[in-house]
Design an enzyme around this catalytic site. Structure first.
Site, PDB file in Angstrom:
ATOM      1  N   SER A 166       0.840  -1.190   0.000  1.00  0.00           N
ATOM      2  CA  SER A 166       0.000   0.000   0.000  1.00  0.00           C
ATOM      3  C   SER A 166       0.886   1.255   0.000  1.00  0.00           C
ATOM      4  CB  SER A 166      -0.956  -0.047   1.188  1.00  0.00           C
ATOM      5  OG  SER A 166      -2.012   0.866   1.037  1.00  0.00           O
ATOM      6  N   ASP A 272      -9.654  -4.100  -5.615  1.00  0.00           N
ATOM      7  CA  ASP A 272      -9.038  -3.011  -4.874  1.00  0.00           C
ATOM      8  C   ASP A 272      -9.223  -1.697  -5.625  1.00  0.00           C
ATOM      9  OD1 ASP A 272      -7.448  -1.473  -3.213  1.00  0.00           O
ATOM     10  OD2 ASP A 272      -5.547  -2.281  -3.952  1.00  0.00           O
ATOM     11  N   HIS A 302      -8.215  -5.126  -1.030  1.00  0.00           N
ATOM     12  CA  HIS A 302      -7.012  -4.527  -0.476  1.00  0.00           C
ATOM     13  C   HIS A 302      -6.590  -5.260   0.800  1.00  0.00           C
ATOM     14  CE1 HIS A 302      -4.122  -1.262  -0.545  1.00  0.00           C
ATOM     15  NE2 HIS A 302      -4.286  -1.100   0.749  1.00  0.00           N
TER      16      HIS A 302
END
Length: 324
Positions: A166, A272, A302
């Site tokens: 991320s 995501d 995610h």
């Protein structure tokens, strides 16, 4: 489509309030390093820069601690890991990241160094990038990394991989660009970055991409586009838009073309909101002549890898990537 209702968004260690304000709390139930672990992995915390509050958690397979006639047989590639959290939340001590790093170390049989860097909005970008570079310098300096007994005995600094998920993947991208600049080579000593694993990297732009509209309900656990917008508002320099080079990788395309970058594995999830930006990023690398492999898990949202399972880790970490 239901209208979004503003509400507080509570994250591990931070709260984004409905009125746009922000507050930070201590991570609840943080996981401590496990030097006496009954598992095959032990861990310990080490200081990088006490004044800045920078530290790292080292994960070491117990098999590397055994005695061996040939000390080179005990050398391991080093995976330097940067956690996610939108640059505003989370910690290397958060149980999800601790367990993930432990599982990476176990699955691949390598040494993992998970870096605790400073967070926004108290420390807006590029502070996190600067902390990442400080950690990389520390890894290669006698007064830093090599004075640590685990690193001195077991770290092969000629085989360092940058791994991030991320926002941590965004950090790893910008860190590797800086490390590739000739002006930085003298700072890194024996450290050689030979590969990158960027898991669901956080990039954005003012213009929306289709995957950004997959989820617009901020009450969901997984990130919504609104949630990511608020993260960027807190992380970017004051007044910057999502087209800032820290955020919009397409704007930074020119910075990638003329530098040497190590081989890169980019992982995206089909469900995501960040998916399309990750695909765009891998395409830009390919257009710039870089060695990049894109892996998509179509049914994954995610942070699917933080469920603590060996299966999830094996999906992400292909051991052959380390030895190509």
């Amino acid at each position: 489509m239901a209208e979004n209702v503003a509400r507080d968004l509570v994250l591990p260690g931070a709260t984004l309030h409905a009125d746009g304000s922000f507050s930070r709390q201590a991570i609840r139930h943080p996981v401590s390093a496990r030097s006496d672990s009954s598992s095959s992995i032990v861990s310990r915390d080490v200081t990088i820069d006490d004044g800045l509050g920078l530290w790292a958690r080292i994960f070491l397979p117990k098999r590397l601690k055994g005695e061996c006639v040939d000390p080179n047989a005990l050398k391991s590639p080093v995976l330097m890991y940067f956690h996610g959290g939108g640059f505003v939340a989370m910690s290397a001590s958060f149980f999800g990241f601790h367990d993930f790093c432990e599982e990476i170390s176990r699955w691949l049989g390598v040494l993992v160094v998970s870096v605790e860097y400073r967070l926004a909005p108290e420390n807006r970008l590029p502070v996190a990038y600067e902390d990442g570079f400080a950690a990389l310098k520390w890894l290669g300096q006698d007064q830093g990394g090599l004075s640590d007994p685990w690193l001195a005995a077991h770290a092969d600094l000629s085989s360092v991989f940058l791994v991030g998920d991320s926002s941590g993947a965004n950090l790893a991208q910008h860190l590797s660009v800086r490390a590739a600049a000739p002006a930085s080579w003298g700072d890194l000593g024996p450290v050689r970055i030979v590969g990158r694993v960027l898991i669901q990297p956080t990039f954005a732009s003012v213009a929306r991409k289709p995957s950004g509209m997959l989820r617009d309900d901020p009450s969901k656990v997984s990130p919504s586009t609104l949630m990511m917008d608020r993260f960027w508002e807190l992380a970017l320099p004051i007044g910057a838009s999502r087209d800032h080079p820290f955020c919009n990788i397409a704007v930074a395309r020119g910075d990638l073309a003329g530098i040497l970058l190590p081989r890169t594995l980019v992982v995206v999830g089909g469900l995501d909101v960040l998916r399309d930006h990750g695909v765009e990023y891998s395409g830009i690398l390919r257009e710039c002549g870089k060695n990049v492999k894109l892996v998509e898990f179509e049914s994954c949202d995610h942070a699917f890898y933080l469920n603590g399972s060996t299966e999830s880790t094996s999906k992400l970490m292909d051991s052959s990537f380390l030895h190509d």
